[in-house]
Scaffold this motif. Structure first.
Motif, PDB file in Angstrom:
ATOM      1  N   SER A  23       0.834  -1.204   0.000  1.00 57.78           N
ATOM      2  CA  SER A  23       0.000   0.000   0.000  1.00 57.78           C
ATOM      3  C   SER A  23       0.866   1.251   0.000  1.00 57.78           C
ATOM      4  N   HIS A  24       1.817   1.332   0.915  1.00 55.63           N
ATOM      5  CA  HIS A  24       2.784   2.422   0.888  1.00 55.63           C
ATOM      6  C   HIS A  24       3.930   2.143   1.851  1.00 55.63           C
ATOM      7  N   ILE A  25       5.008   2.878   1.638  1.00 58.47           N
ATOM      8  CA  ILE A  25       6.222   2.755   2.453  1.00 58.47           C
ATOM      9  C   ILE A  25       6.451   4.095   3.125  1.00 58.47           C
ATOM     10  N   THR A  26       6.762   4.074   4.410  1.00 61.50           N
ATOM     11  CA  THR A  26       7.040   5.329   5.113  1.00 61.50           C
ATOM     12  C   THR A  26       8.177   5.134   6.106  1.00 61.50           C
ATOM     13  N   ILE A  27       8.947   6.198   6.292  1.00 60.72           N
ATOM     14  CA  ILE A  27       9.990   6.180   7.324  1.00 60.72           C
ATOM     15  C   ILE A  27       9.699   7.249   8.364  1.00 60.72           C
ATOM     16  N   ALA A  28       8.436   7.705   8.431  1.00 57.98           N
ATOM     17  CA  ALA A  28       8.024   8.651   9.468  1.00 57.98           C
ATOM     18  C   ALA A  28       7.780   7.868  10.752  1.00 57.98           C
ATOM     19  N   PRO A  29       8.505   8.176  11.833  1.00 60.13           N
ATOM     20  CA  PRO A  29       8.333   7.406  13.076  1.00 60.13           C
ATOM     21  C   PRO A  29       6.919   7.526  13.634  1.00 60.13           C
ATOM     22  N   ARG A  30       6.307   6.395  13.922  1.00 58.79           N
ATOM     23  CA  ARG A  30       4.990   6.349  14.570  1.00 58.79           C
ATOM     24  C   ARG A  30       5.050   5.314  15.674  1.00 58.79           C
ATOM     25  N   GLY A  31       4.521   5.667  16.841  1.00 58.47           N
ATOM     26  CA  GLY A  31       4.535   4.724  17.953  1.00 58.47           C
ATOM     27  C   GLY A  31       5.956   4.291  18.262  1.00 58.47           C
ATOM     28  N   ASN A  32       6.177   2.968  18.273  1.00 59.56           N
ATOM     29  CA  ASN A  32       7.515   2.421  18.536  1.00 59.56           C
ATOM     30  C   ASN A  32       8.274   2.114  17.258  1.00 59.56           C
ATOM     31  N   ALA A  33       7.668   2.357  16.100  1.00 59.22           N
ATOM     32  CA  ALA A  33       8.293   2.014  14.826  1.00 59.22           C
ATOM     33  C   ALA A  33       8.933   3.240  14.185  1.00 59.22           C
ATOM     34  N   LEU A  34      10.141   3.052  13.642  1.00 60.28           N
ATOM     35  CA  LEU A  34      10.814   4.129  12.915  1.00 60.28           C
ATOM     36  C   LEU A  34      10.344   4.187  11.467  1.00 60.28           C
ATOM     37  N   GLY A  35       9.729   3.132  10.995  1.00 61.32           N
ATOM     38  CA  GLY A  35       9.208   3.074   9.639  1.00 61.32           C
ATOM     39  C   GLY A  35       8.444   1.773   9.460  1.00 61.32           C
ATOM     40  N   PHE A  36       7.683   1.678   8.399  1.00 58.39           N
ATOM     41  CA  PHE A  36       6.937   0.433   8.160  1.00 58.39           C
ATOM     42  C   PHE A  36       6.412   0.404   6.732  1.00 58.39           C
ATOM     43  N   VAL A  37       6.098  -0.803   6.288  1.00 60.11           N
ATOM     44  CA  VAL A  37       5.451  -1.035   5.001  1.00 60.11           C
ATOM     45  C   VAL A  37       4.062  -1.565   5.296  1.00 60.11           C
ATOM     46  N   ARG A  38       3.046  -0.859   4.824  1.00 61.43           N
ATOM     47  CA  ARG A  38       1.685  -1.355   5.019  1.00 61.43           C
ATOM     48  C   ARG A  38       1.282  -2.148   3.791  1.00 61.43           C
ATOM     49  N   GLN A  39       0.789  -3.353   4.032  1.00 59.42           N
ATOM     50  CA  GLN A  39       0.410  -4.242   2.943  1.00 59.42           C
ATOM     51  C   GLN A  39      -1.108  -4.420   2.904  1.00 59.42           C
ATOM     52  N   ILE A  40      -1.620  -4.586   1.704  1.00 59.39           N
ATOM     53  CA  ILE A  40      -3.042  -4.852   1.513  1.00 59.39           C
ATOM     54  C   ILE A  40      -3.200  -6.359   1.334  1.00 59.39           C
ATOM     55  N   PRO A  41      -3.935  -7.032   2.187  1.00 57.13           N
ATOM     56  CA  PRO A  41      -4.124  -8.475   1.986  1.00 57.13           C
ATOM     57  C   PRO A  41      -4.902  -8.732   0.706  1.00 57.13           C
ATOM     58  N   GLU A  42      -4.544  -9.833   0.022  1.00 51.56           N
ATOM     59  CA  GLU A  42      -5.238 -10.176  -1.216  1.00 51.56           C
ATOM     60  C   GLU A  42      -6.719 -10.446  -0.953  1.00 51.56           C
ATOM     61  N   SER A  43      -6.999 -11.056   0.175  1.00 55.14           N
ATOM     62  CA  SER A  43      -8.378 -11.334   0.586  1.00 55.14           C
ATOM     63  C   SER A  43      -8.353 -11.711   2.057  1.00 55.14           C
ATOM     64  N   ASP A  44      -9.534 -11.704   2.702  1.00 55.32           N
ATOM     65  CA  ASP A  44      -9.603 -12.133   4.096  1.00 55.32           C
ATOM     66  C   ASP A  44      -9.343 -13.637   4.158  1.00 55.32           C
ATOM     67  N   ARG A  45      -8.304 -14.029   4.880  1.00 55.69           N
ATOM     68  CA  ARG A  45      -7.934 -15.440   4.952  1.00 55.69           C
ATOM     69  C   ARG A  45      -8.178 -15.989   6.353  1.00 55.69           C
ATOM     70  N   TYR A  46      -8.586 -17.254   6.399  1.00 50.58           N
ATOM     71  CA  TYR A  46      -8.796 -17.935   7.669  1.00 50.58           C
ATOM     72  C   TYR A  46      -7.976 -19.227   7.740  1.00 50.58           C
ATOM     73  N   LEU A  47      -7.467 -19.667   6.588  1.00 53.22           N
ATOM     74  CA  LEU A  47      -6.588 -20.830   6.519  1.00 53.22           C
ATOM     75  C   LEU A  47      -5.346 -20.449   5.717  1.00 53.22           C
ATOM     76  N   TYR A  48      -4.204 -21.021   6.086  1.00 49.14           N
ATOM     77  CA  TYR A  48      -2.949 -20.734   5.410  1.00 49.14           C
ATOM     78  C   TYR A  48      -2.246 -22.034   5.041  1.00 49.14           C
ATOM     79  N   THR A  49      -1.686 -22.073   3.834  1.00 47.98           N
ATOM     80  CA  THR A  49      -0.924 -23.231   3.406  1.00 47.98           C
ATOM     81  C   THR A  49       0.542 -23.071   3.825  1.00 47.98           C
ATOM     82  N   ARG A  50       1.304 -24.134   3.631  1.00 41.95           N
ATOM     83  CA  ARG A  50       2.726 -24.093   3.955  1.00 41.95           C
ATOM     84  C   ARG A  50       3.425 -22.996   3.144  1.00 41.95           C
TER      85      ARG A  50
END
Length: 508
Positions: free
Chosen positions: A346-373
């Protein structure tokens, strides 16, 4: 009447003693102190009942609650015995005495209880489980008795034939007996059980007990048996359609810009509760006010998502070297995420928020309830990519990857316990710690090799792009994907193509 009689007798005794010539001042002093103490204790036990458990004027309907269609249908079905008593009686159905709402915090359990009172046109009394528990013998039990008495009295006063008592945080009051050092807890729970046993399902006004908890496993089994809390309704986190419904409700009447895409916001907010979505819309409006704008834009919603997830921007000012390292770290996460699951950054930021100095926010492909290996391996690869990008550029790692390592280790343990590792199906309870740790280290080692090979061809490109990230502070997902596509089009045989299956990766 009794109080007046006691006062009259007391005055007569004092006059009689005074006539006999006795000094009544010490006796008068002791009696005065005793009366003062009795008055204070009486007010202490009675005041909370009169204030905190006052009837609530409910104006919430089920139409105002989004994202809980299944829970609403189940609750309305359970409440129909209050609305259609003749039909229920004709079928010989025993009405319910109690309904327990369970689910994570912020999912709307209290709103559901208020809507239930509106739906059935009942008096609504609300109390918290912690309000019944005090270190004074009999106080909690007295409050329970008084709450049921007042529910019936209030229903009669308002000419209603039903009342709903809602107890929030019932796990405080209804925890398994014998676990507390103070017997007052058990006495309060016993009184609640007694009141529910004594509730008649034919008398008028009829009383229904509703309760909410996010820890149903802590409740005493006597509370959950038929005849007490007959029905348990799960009020879970909303899915994508539910989140969209909640966003439409919360943004109603707010000035939205033309570029606002609520469906995209619903997709970005996977795992958000109803309370978080309400806070998200409110924070976006606050950002508009702060920027002196007349409309709320999509970018403001994006910033509001970051604030709800990570907290407000902090006043920390990292050095230029630290900012460059954080940018390298976050780009590493983003590259591996985009290679494995295209379109998820979704976007990349290096603006410090909370305890994080930066983060990458990801958009899930879909709501998942099961995960494969393979999907769990992909998540491990993304988690390890930050520190490995640092290692490729600087030749060393930093403490900024601590949370990434914890996440990767947790995912690896999940793989082992779910039988998705090379040792196959295991009995979690009898699995030796040495075997578990050995397999976790093996999984992390193999995925580290795979992630390093993915990032190696981007080594020089990452260093160059990091300068733009430091200058811009925040890069959108679209801008990042344009850079990644340009980089991949450059003649470099080492650059990997987009990977959709972790099994196609080396060591996957």
């Amino acid at each position: 009447m009794i109080k007046e009689w006691i006062v009259g007798v007391g005055v007569a005794v004092f006059v009689f003693l005074a006539v006999l010539g006795l000094n009544v001042l010490p006796i008068f002093f002791l009696v005065g102190v005793s009366i003062a103490l009795w008055y204070v204790m009486d007010r202490r036990s009675a005041a909370p009942v009169a204030t905190r458990e006052a009837p609530v004027r409910h104006q919430v309907s089920f139409d105002q609650i989004g994202g809980q269609e299944h829970a609403k249908r189940e609750l309305m079905e359970a409440l129909d015995f209050l609305k259609y008593r003749d039909k229920i009686k004709a079928l010989g159905i025993r009405p319910l005495k109690g309904i327990l709402l369970t689910g994570p915090p912020g999912t709307g359990k209290t709103l559901m209880a208020k809507a239930a009172a509106t739906y059935t046109d009942s008096v609504f009394l609300s109390a918290s489980g912690s309000e019944f528990v005090e270190m004074y013998v009999g106080v909690g039990a007295q409050r329970v008795r008084d709450l049921f008495r007042r529910a019936r009295a209030q229903a009669k006063k308002e000419n209603k034939d039903s009342a709903i008592i809602f107890i929030d945080e019932i796990d405080v009051l209804g925890a398994r007996r014998g676990q507390h050092s103070h017997q007052e807890y058990d006495q309060t729970l016993n009184q609640l059980l007694t009141e529910m046993d004594g509730m008649s399902t034919t008398q008028s006004p009829l009383v229904l007990v509703m309760a909410a908890t996010n820890r149903p496993d802590m409740l005493d089994s006597a509370l959950l048996r038929p005849g007490r809390f007959d029905r348990q309704i799960k009020v879970d986190l909303p899915d994508k359609e539910g989140r969209l419904h909640i966003l439409k409700i919360q943004t109603k009447g707010k000035p939205l810009a033309a570029d606002v895409d609520l469906e995209h916001i619903a997709k970005e907010t996977y795992g958000f509760s109803g309370a978080q979505l309400e806070s998200l819309v409110n924070e976006a409006a606050i950002i508009a006010l702060r920027n002196d704008k007349q409309e709320i834009s999509q970018e403001m919603f994006r910033d509001a998502v970051d604030k709800v997830l990570m907290g407000e921007k902090t006043g920390r000012k990292p050095t230029d070297e630290e900012l460059h390292r954080v940018a390298i770290h976050e780009i590493g996460h983003a590259i591996v995420s985009e290679l494995m699951r295209p379109g998820t950054v979704s976007h990349i930021t290096i603006a410090p928020r909370g305890n994080a100095l930066g983060f990458v926010r990801q958009i899930p492909e879909s709501d998942r309830y099961l995960y494969t290996r393979e999907q769990l391996q992909q998540q491990i690869n993304v988690a390890l990519a930050g520190c490995l990008a640092e290692e490729l550029h600087f030749g060393n790692r930093s403490t900024g990857a601590q949370n990434d390592f914890m996440q990767a280790s947790s995912l690896a343990r999940t793989m082992v316990k779910c039988g998705l590792s090379r040792i196959g199906i295991v009995d979690e309870e009898n699995l030796p710690d040495t075997v578990l740790d050995t397999e976790v280290r093996y999984i992390l080692s193999e995925q580290e090799k795979a992630t390093r090979e993915l990032l190696q061809p981007f080594k020089d490109a990452i260093a160059e792009f990091a300068k733009s990230v430091v200058e811009e502070e925040s890069i959108s997902g679209d801008a990042f994907r344009e850079w990644l596509e340009r980089t991949q089009r450059q003649p470099n045989p080492e650059l990997p193509a987009v990977v959709n299956d972790a099994s196609a990766l080396p060591f996957a």
